[in-house]
Design an enzyme around this catalytic site. Structure first.
Site, PDB file in Angstrom:
ATOM      1  N   ASP A  15       0.826  -1.214   0.000  1.00  0.00           N
ATOM      2  CA  ASP A  15       0.000   0.000   0.000  1.00  0.00           C
ATOM      3  C   ASP A  15       0.860   1.264   0.000  1.00  0.00           C
ATOM      4  O   ASP A  15       2.033   1.216   0.362  1.00  0.00           O
ATOM      5  CB  ASP A  15      -0.866   0.055   1.275  1.00  0.00           C
ATOM      6  CG  ASP A  15      -1.958  -1.001   1.304  1.00  0.00           C
ATOM      7  OD1 ASP A  15      -2.174  -1.685   0.280  1.00  0.00           O
ATOM      8  OD2 ASP A  15      -2.606  -1.131   2.369  1.00  0.00           O
ATOM      9  N   TYR A  48       6.204  -9.816   7.120  1.00  0.00           N
ATOM     10  CA  TYR A  48       6.029  -8.383   7.351  1.00  0.00           C
ATOM     11  C   TYR A  48       6.493  -8.033   8.755  1.00  0.00           C
ATOM     12  O   TYR A  48       6.353  -8.845   9.676  1.00  0.00           O
ATOM     13  CB  TYR A  48       4.554  -7.993   7.227  1.00  0.00           C
ATOM     14  CG  TYR A  48       4.113  -7.666   5.829  1.00  0.00           C
ATOM     15  CD1 TYR A  48       4.248  -6.375   5.324  1.00  0.00           C
ATOM     16  CD2 TYR A  48       3.537  -8.641   5.019  1.00  0.00           C
ATOM     17  CE1 TYR A  48       3.826  -6.065   4.033  1.00  0.00           C
ATOM     18  CE2 TYR A  48       3.115  -8.332   3.714  1.00  0.00           C
ATOM     19  CZ  TYR A  48       3.265  -7.036   3.243  1.00  0.00           C
ATOM     20  OH  TYR A  48       2.851  -6.725   1.978  1.00  0.00           O
TER      21      TYR A  48
END
Lengths: 240, 240
Positions: A51, A109
């Protein structure tokens, strides 16, 4: 020749990884522009999208090199001279059927936050949660581990044949003043990491109960679909 | 009421501290805009200018508050909500004749660099010198200490009645992988810090001799007027 490259980028400089028709400020556009200036007309494929505002320390991409490019060290140097907010860490030859996205086995992540307000120098790179309960955070994270249908933990808009993903690890550690959450999975749906992070932090601040979180993981009831801020999030490793 | 404020800012977001007719991307413009939105029409005065890309952790400014603003904590909160790359650390009442620039006794700058290439996340905040000689750097820095005519160490364009400045301290320390240089003086001419830094680093890389540096400090011969990159430099403290 097909090559695999590991790249790092400062997501605050971009509107996200994926090419868009409305802006050129994407990681993909910048890399393809740099490649084209070196007479490499190949498009690139990443292991997955990130994103706007989300960083990467270990994003993996693949692309195809024309015959005349044989010196991969020189290619890396040339690309790093042209790019400022993106850095190529490694470029290596891969098998012709290697695919950055479809060959990926695990994705990792990392999310970094602080309980003190980040300084003006840190604010694009570290998130801010003034207070939270460590034990509750750890319990919330552990609920995500395993194979689940994450239908209640993603943004729509991307085509995927299944919403089932397996989370191999979800843990929290503190390193000095930095609080870090790791997620390791076979894959993540669109905005899934940020939605899981926000839900876990809600539990850690007693704004959501662990029972409610479990209800949402089990697709019984949707309690929250808010997203954690992107600026503490890093796509850190892809395993093949 | 006159107030004194200590501010920090990310210089990479601005074209410098000082207001300009050609761009609104200056620290002064952003602060005055925020003040005006709170019905404070005062302009601000800083302890000194910083170049484009130079950061501050302890810049000091003064401005005058209209009668109706009495709550300085609330003012600070309001300003910090409006500003993103600038943060007000303290706002305190000062005497009516306090002047951020003319009342300043000492100014301290900090310069941070690394011998490994800074990551994409560090590159706006840390400079890069792959190799240097520590002993030579320390010797070079020590030559600046004392009262000197820095006529060969500044950019022209600012009006000043004298080019004599006194350097109280110029030292180097290493903290893990960060190398830090401190300069403390009664004041600095335009770009003086960056010119001294570049000259000192040239000595530390054996591109200039200590004798040449001394010649330039003594206004006998100009050997270099190059500037160190701005992105490792921080205006860190002003003493009154």
């Amino acid at each position: 020749m097909r090559v695999k490259a590991v790249i790092t980028y400062d997501g605050s400089a971009y509107q996200g990884f994926q090419k868009q028709t409305t802006t050129n400020r994407t990681v993909t556009h910048s890399i393809e522009k740099a490649l084209h200036s070196l007479q490499i007309e190949s498009s690139i494929t990443g292991s997955g999208r990130t994103d706007a505002g989300v960083h990467a320390t270990g994003q993996v991409i693949h692309f195809d090199l024309p015959e005349f490019w044989t010196d991969l060290d020189k290619l890396k140097q040339n690309l790093n001279r042209k790019l400022t907010q993106i850095q190529f860490k490694h470029i290596t030859k891969s098998s012709h059927d290697f695919h950055a996205r479809f060959s990926a086995k695990k994705r990792v992540y990392r999310y970094v936050f602080k309980t003190q307000k980040p300084s003006v120098f840190e604010q694009k790179y570290i998130s801010y949660y003034p207070q939270f309960d460590t034990a509750l955070l750890k319990q919330a994270l552990s609920l995500f581990i395993g194979k689940h249908d994450f239908d209640y933990f993603h943004k729509t808009g991307s085509i995927t044949h299944t919403t089932v993903r397996e989370i191999y690890a979800a843990h929290y550690i503190q390193r000095k003043n930095n609080h870090i959450i790791y997620f390791e999975a076979n894959g993540f749906l669109r905005s899934q990491v940020r939605m899981m992070l926000d839900a876990a932090m809600q539990c850690a601040r007693e704004e959501m109960t662990l029972a409610q979180l479990l209800e949402q993981i089990k697709c019984r009831k949707k309690h929250s679909t808010k997203l954690a801020p992107p600026h503490g999030l890093y796509l850190s490793r892809i395993l093949y």
